[in-house]
Structure formats: structure tokens, C-alpha cells
Write a protein that holds these residues in place. Structure first.
Motif, PDB file in Angstrom:
ATOM      1  N   SER A 114      59.917  35.921 -54.122  1.00  0.00           N
ATOM      2  CA  SER A 114      60.109  35.638 -55.540  1.00  0.00           C
ATOM      3  C   SER A 114      60.085  36.962 -56.294  1.00  0.00           C
ATOM      4  N   PHE A 115      61.082  37.162 -57.155  1.00  0.00           N
ATOM      5  CA  PHE A 115      61.239  38.432 -57.857  1.00  0.00           C
ATOM      6  C   PHE A 115      60.699  38.348 -59.279  1.00  0.00           C
ATOM      7  N   VAL A 116      59.979  39.387 -59.671  1.00  0.00           N
ATOM      8  CA  VAL A 116      59.463  39.531 -61.038  1.00  0.00           C
ATOM      9  C   VAL A 116      60.400  40.452 -61.805  1.00  0.00           C
ATOM     10  N   TYR A 117      60.709  40.088 -63.039  1.00  0.00           N
ATOM     11  CA  TYR A 117      61.581  40.917 -63.873  1.00  0.00           C
ATOM     12  C   TYR A 117      60.851  42.206 -64.250  1.00  0.00           C
ATOM     13  N   GLY A 118      61.442  43.355 -63.864  1.00  0.00           N
ATOM     14  CA  GLY A 118      60.727  44.627 -63.916  1.00  0.00           C
ATOM     15  C   GLY A 118      60.879  45.435 -65.179  1.00  0.00           C
ATOM     16  N   LEU A 119      60.583  44.848 -66.330  1.00  0.00           N
ATOM     17  CA  LEU A 119      60.519  45.622 -67.570  1.00  0.00           C
ATOM     18  C   LEU A 119      59.040  45.866 -67.865  1.00  0.00           C
ATOM     19  N   PRO A 120      58.514  47.060 -67.573  1.00  0.00           N
ATOM     20  CA  PRO A 120      57.072  47.295 -67.688  1.00  0.00           C
ATOM     21  C   PRO A 120      56.505  47.024 -69.079  1.00  0.00           C
ATOM     22  N   GLU A 121      57.286  47.283 -70.116  1.00  0.00           N
ATOM     23  CA  GLU A 121      56.801  47.081 -71.484  1.00  0.00           C
ATOM     24  C   GLU A 121      56.622  45.601 -71.820  1.00  0.00           C
ATOM     25  N   LEU A 122      57.153  44.731 -70.969  1.00  0.00           N
ATOM     26  CA  LEU A 122      57.031  43.284 -71.171  1.00  0.00           C
ATOM     27  C   LEU A 122      56.161  42.630 -70.106  1.00  0.00           C
ATOM     28  N   ASN A 123      56.297  43.054 -68.850  1.00  0.00           N
ATOM     29  CA  ASN A 123      55.677  42.338 -67.723  1.00  0.00           C
ATOM     30  C   ASN A 123      54.776  43.228 -66.876  1.00  0.00           C
ATOM     31  N   LYS A 124      54.081  44.169 -67.482  1.00  0.00           N
ATOM     32  CA  LYS A 124      53.348  45.163 -66.690  1.00  0.00           C
ATOM     33  C   LYS A 124      52.340  44.548 -65.733  1.00  0.00           C
ATOM     34  N   GLU A 125      51.549  43.589 -66.186  1.00  0.00           N
ATOM     35  CA  GLU A 125      50.522  43.009 -65.326  1.00  0.00           C
ATOM     36  C   GLU A 125      51.149  42.215 -64.182  1.00  0.00           C
ATOM     37  N   ALA A 126      52.227  41.498 -64.457  1.00  0.00           N
ATOM     38  CA  ALA A 126      52.908  40.748 -63.395  1.00  0.00           C
ATOM     39  C   ALA A 126      53.532  41.698 -62.380  1.00  0.00           C
ATOM     40  N   ILE A 127      54.044  42.829 -62.840  1.00  0.00           N
ATOM     41  CA  ILE A 127      54.631  43.822 -61.941  1.00  0.00           C
ATOM     42  C   ILE A 127      53.556  44.376 -61.008  1.00  0.00           C
ATOM     43  N   ARG A 128      52.392  44.658 -61.534  1.00  0.00           N
ATOM     44  CA  ARG A 128      51.303  45.205 -60.716  1.00  0.00           C
ATOM     45  C   ARG A 128      50.938  44.275 -59.558  1.00  0.00           C
ATOM     46  N   LYS A 129      51.104  42.975 -59.752  1.00  0.00           N
ATOM     47  CA  LYS A 129      50.741  41.991 -58.730  1.00  0.00           C
ATOM     48  C   LYS A 129      51.926  41.579 -57.863  1.00  0.00           C
ATOM     49  N   ALA A 130      53.116  42.096 -58.171  1.00  0.00           N
ATOM     50  CA  ALA A 130      54.344  41.616 -57.535  1.00  0.00           C
ATOM     51  C   ALA A 130      54.604  42.284 -56.191  1.00  0.00           C
ATOM     52  N   ASN A 131      55.373  41.594 -55.363  1.00  0.00           N
ATOM     53  CA  ASN A 131      55.882  42.167 -54.124  1.00  0.00           C
ATOM     54  C   ASN A 131      57.370  42.466 -54.201  1.00  0.00           C
ATOM     55  N   ASN A 132      58.054  41.844 -55.162  1.00  0.00           N
ATOM     56  CA  ASN A 132      59.498  42.002 -55.292  1.00  0.00           C
ATOM     57  C   ASN A 132      59.856  42.127 -56.770  1.00  0.00           C
ATOM     58  N   ILE A 133      60.695  43.108 -57.078  1.00  0.00           N
ATOM     59  CA  ILE A 133      61.043  43.411 -58.467  1.00  0.00           C
ATOM     60  C   ILE A 133      62.555  43.332 -58.663  1.00  0.00           C
ATOM     61  N   ALA A 134      62.964  42.643 -59.725  1.00  0.00           N
ATOM     62  CA  ALA A 134      64.351  42.666 -60.184  1.00  0.00           C
ATOM     63  C   ALA A 134      64.415  43.681 -61.320  1.00  0.00           C
ATOM     64  N   ASN A 135      64.962  44.850 -61.031  1.00  0.00           N
ATOM     65  CA  ASN A 135      65.021  45.921 -62.029  1.00  0.00           C
ATOM     66  C   ASN A 135      66.001  45.542 -63.143  1.00  0.00           C
ATOM     67  N   PRO A 136      65.637  45.751 -64.412  1.00  0.00           N
ATOM     68  CA  PRO A 136      66.516  45.348 -65.517  1.00  0.00           C
ATOM     69  C   PRO A 136      67.818  46.141 -65.583  1.00  0.00           C
ATOM     70  N   GLY A 137      68.799  45.588 -66.276  1.00  0.00           N
ATOM     71  CA  GLY A 137      70.049  46.282 -66.536  1.00  0.00           C
ATOM     72  C   GLY A 137      69.872  47.365 -67.581  1.00  0.00           C
ATOM     73  N   CYS A 138      70.832  48.281 -67.659  1.00  0.00           N
ATOM     74  CA  CYS A 138      70.716  49.429 -68.561  1.00  0.00           C
ATOM     75  C   CYS A 138      70.845  49.028 -70.029  1.00  0.00           C
ATOM     76  N   PHE A 139      71.921  48.328 -70.390  1.00  0.00           N
ATOM     77  CA  PHE A 139      72.042  47.844 -71.761  1.00  0.00           C
ATOM     78  C   PHE A 139      70.869  46.927 -72.106  1.00  0.00           C
ATOM     79  N   ALA A 140      70.496  46.072 -71.147  1.00  0.00           N
ATOM     80  CA  ALA A 140      69.399  45.135 -71.382  1.00  0.00           C
ATOM     81  C   ALA A 140      68.104  45.860 -71.714  1.00  0.00           C
ATOM     82  N   THR A 141      67.820  46.938 -70.982  1.00  0.00           N
ATOM     83  CA  THR A 141      66.601  47.707 -71.235  1.00  0.00           C
ATOM     84  C   THR A 141      66.603  48.275 -72.650  1.00  0.00           C
ATOM     85  N   ALA A 142      67.675  48.944 -73.023  1.00  0.00           N
ATOM     86  CA  ALA A 142      67.729  49.597 -74.339  1.00  0.00           C
ATOM     87  C   ALA A 142      67.646  48.588 -75.479  1.00  0.00           C
ATOM     88  N   ILE A 143      68.335  47.473 -75.349  1.00  0.00           N
ATOM     89  CA  ILE A 143      68.330  46.468 -76.417  1.00  0.00           C
ATOM     90  C   ILE A 143      66.975  45.776 -76.507  1.00  0.00           C
TER      91      ILE A 143
END
Length: 336
Positions: A114-143
Motif C-alpha cells: 500500500s502506497f502513501v502519498y509522499g508530500l511531506p508537508e501534508l503527510n509527514k507522520e504517515a510517510i515516517r511509518k510507510a514502506n511504500n511511497i507514491a512521490n507527488p507530481g511536479c505541478f501537483a507539488t508546486a500548486i
């Protein structure tokens, strides 16, 4: 002494793979075990990424290995899911995917992963506990980084966003619009109001502002993102301007943003006009707020290959393995 993380990279010959290699060969806690590329197997990495001559003795590998801690997937959209279906990756190996294959619900799982959405400014605690990360898109990150504080305050209604990106945003494959002769002295809008990152952005905003992007009982949509992307005459970077109606003062908004991002080391709120070179060649997102009457415009700038891709992937790796979030990412802006 912190043990080094053993790393595998699939798709190391493209732009994001190359940037990932550049970051990881200088990361204090990283050791690249293999860089997979069937088409370049046996070739020195520096023969493809020629700026790395003298920097690394690594060669591209044809075979995969499970003797690693984390696997980065730097493959095209649709290819990451296919890769995981066709190859056996040990359950203990963590995966950071830079494609869009696992970003959107309900398609965030494959087999027992199961993949966690990897935007640290939104999901930092979930990322720390995750085994799989879906890295965000470039436009998506900036917006998203420009809008998250407003979503948390429930202030987003109709958002009108324009963004311009450099030629590296199109990937390394040749196309008419990525040729120098086409890009030079040229700008073009594309995927008007239909860009694939809109769903990704709306999904994240909905985490903080319930119902964002959904129709009410009468079928009317009271909040939505309207996005027009542009191709620009430069190689890297993204500049976003998002406009909404807002009654708060600029002073109140500035305080809101600074509070929201107080624990985000790579997101900076500027009181001066922002420009692209502040973010190019580093992992920062620089944000500026402008208030004119009842209109708020949020400007945000990132490097599409770093904070918008490989830099953010390394940031996620740092969080997963309990390292300093900024390890290997203290980079110099390409100011001149």
C-alpha cells in the motif's frame, strides 16, 4: 555511526533517474547497489549522465537484486505498476515510485503493498511509518504547497491557477515541443483544464478541506481547481500563480502560512517577489502572497526535477529511515 542505506534504482537513464543518482552519490547515508537499465547495461553511468565523469565508477546493470533496503522506480507513467507485476521484489524492500501509478485512490495498492502519498508537508507522520511511497507530481507539488494552508482554513472555493514549466518537465524522450528550435522564444498552453495532476491536487486538498471538488446536493460544485499549464522557454523549474477570493488581510495570511510551514524545512514564505532562480537546483518551494482588494494570488516556485521529483523522493527516503529530513539535500540555488 548510522549504517548506510542500500539502494536500487530502476530507470536510471532519464532526467529524474539522473538527478536521483547525483543526489545519492553525495548523500552521507546512501550507498547505490545497482542502477537498472536494460538498454544501457554494462555502460558506465557517466557515459549517459556525462556531468558525472570522475564522480562515480557505477555502471548500469541488467539484473535486479533484492539485497537492498529501498528501490526507487524512475520509470514512465503506467510502467511502475507493470514493473511490479512482472518482477518479484522482496517484501522487506521499501519502494519509492516517482510515477503517477499509485498516487490516486483507490489505486494505491498492488499485491500486499500500500502506497502513501509522499508530500511531506501534508503527510509527514504517515510517510515516517510507510514502506511504500507514491512521490507527488511536479505541478501537483508546486500548486499544493501554495494552497494547503488555505485548504486547512476552509477558504478554498473556485481556484484559478496558471503554471509554467521548463522543457525537462516533458521527460527525456524527443517530441516536437521539446526540441530547442521549437522551445526557443516560444510559450504554449497545453492540457487546458485537463492536466492529469488536477485529480491528485484535489485529492490532497480534500484531506484538509472536506468536500473540495465535490458537487453538493443540487449538483453544483462550490469548490474546484481550474488549472492551465504552460510550456516555457527554459530547461527546468516551475512557476505557479493561484488566484482566489479571500477576505483575510495579507498580514493574517502571512501568519497563517508561516504557522502551517513552521516544521517544513524546504518550504519558505517570502515577503518579496519570488522568481524561478530561487528554487532551481535546490529542494525548496518558495511562496509569496499578494493581496489586491478581495483577491489573493499565491505564487510558488520549485525545481521540477528536485522538489518536484528526485529531491522530494530523497526527502521521503530520509523520513522513512528516520534520518535528518534534509540529509543530502542542502543544495545551492542556481542563481547566476
Amino acid at each position: 555511526m548510522t549504517p548506510k542505506i542500500s539502494i536500487g534504482i530502476v530507470g536510471g537513464a532519464g532526467y529524474t533517474g539522473g538527478e536521483l543518482i547525483r543526489l545519492l552519490i553525495n548523500h552521507p547515508y546512501a550507498n547505490i547497489t545497482f542502477i537498472h537499465s536494460r538498454s544501457n547495461a554494462g555502460k558506465p553511468v557517466s557515459s549517459i549522465h556525462q556531468d558525472l565523469v570522475g564522480e562515480t565508477p557505477l555502471t548500469f546493470a541488467a539484473e535486479l537484486s533484492n539485497d537492498i533496503d529501498v528501490l526507487f522506480l524512475c520509470v514512465g507513467h503506467g510502467e511502475a505498476r507493470k514493473f511490479l507485476q512482472e518482477n518479484t521484489i522482496a517484501p522487506n524492500v521499501k519502494i519509492i515510485d516517482l510515477s503517477q501509478d499509485f498516487r490516486l485512490q483507490p489505486n494505491t495498492t498492488i499485491d500486499n503493498r500500500s502506497f502513501v502519498y509522499g508530500l511531506p508537508e501534508l503527510n509527514k507522520e504517515a510517510i515516517r511509518k510507510a514502506n511504500n511511497i507514491a512521490n507527488p507530481g511536479c505541478f501537483a507539488t508546486a500548486i499544493q504547497l501554495g494552497l494547503l494552508p488555505l485548504a486547512k482554513a476552509g477558504l478554498l472555493e473556485h481556484v484559478h491557477t496558471t503554471g509554467i514549466t521548463g522543457s525537462t518537465g516533458a521527460g527525456q524522450g524527443l517530441s516536437t515541443t521539446s526540441h530547442f528550435s521549437w522551445r526557443a522564444n516560444n510559450i504554449q498552453a497545453y492540457k487546458t483544464l485537463t492536466h492529469q495532476h488536477v485529480k491528485e491536487i484535489s485529492q490532497s486538498l480534500k484531506q484538509l478541506q472536506s468536500g473540495f471538488g465535490e458537487a453538493d446536493a443540487s449538483g453544483k460544485t462550490t469548490s474546484e481547481l481550474n488549472f492551465i499549464p504552460w510550456r516555457g522557454d527554459f530547461t527546468r523549474g516551475i512557476f505557479i500563480s493561484s488566484q482566489i477570493d479571500c477576505d483575510l488581510s495579507e498580514t493574517e495570511l502571512q501568519a497563517m502560512y508561516e504557522d502551517f510551514y513552521q516544521d517544513a524545512p524546504f518550504t519558505v514564505i517570502s515577503k518579496e517577489p519570488v522568481f524561478l532562480k530561487q528554487a532551481v537546483n535546490n529542494n525548496k518551494c518558495v511562496i509569496q502572497l499578494e493581496k489586491v482588494g478581495s483577491k489573493l494570488v499565491v505564487h510558488s516556485v520549485i525545481d521540477n526535477l528536485l522538489k518536484g521529483a528526485s529531491g522530494q523522493a530523497v526527502q521521503n527516503m530520509n523520513l522513512i529511515f528516520g534520518l535528518d529530513e534534509c540529509a543530502g539535500l542542502r543544495l545551492k540555488a542556481n542563481y547566476f
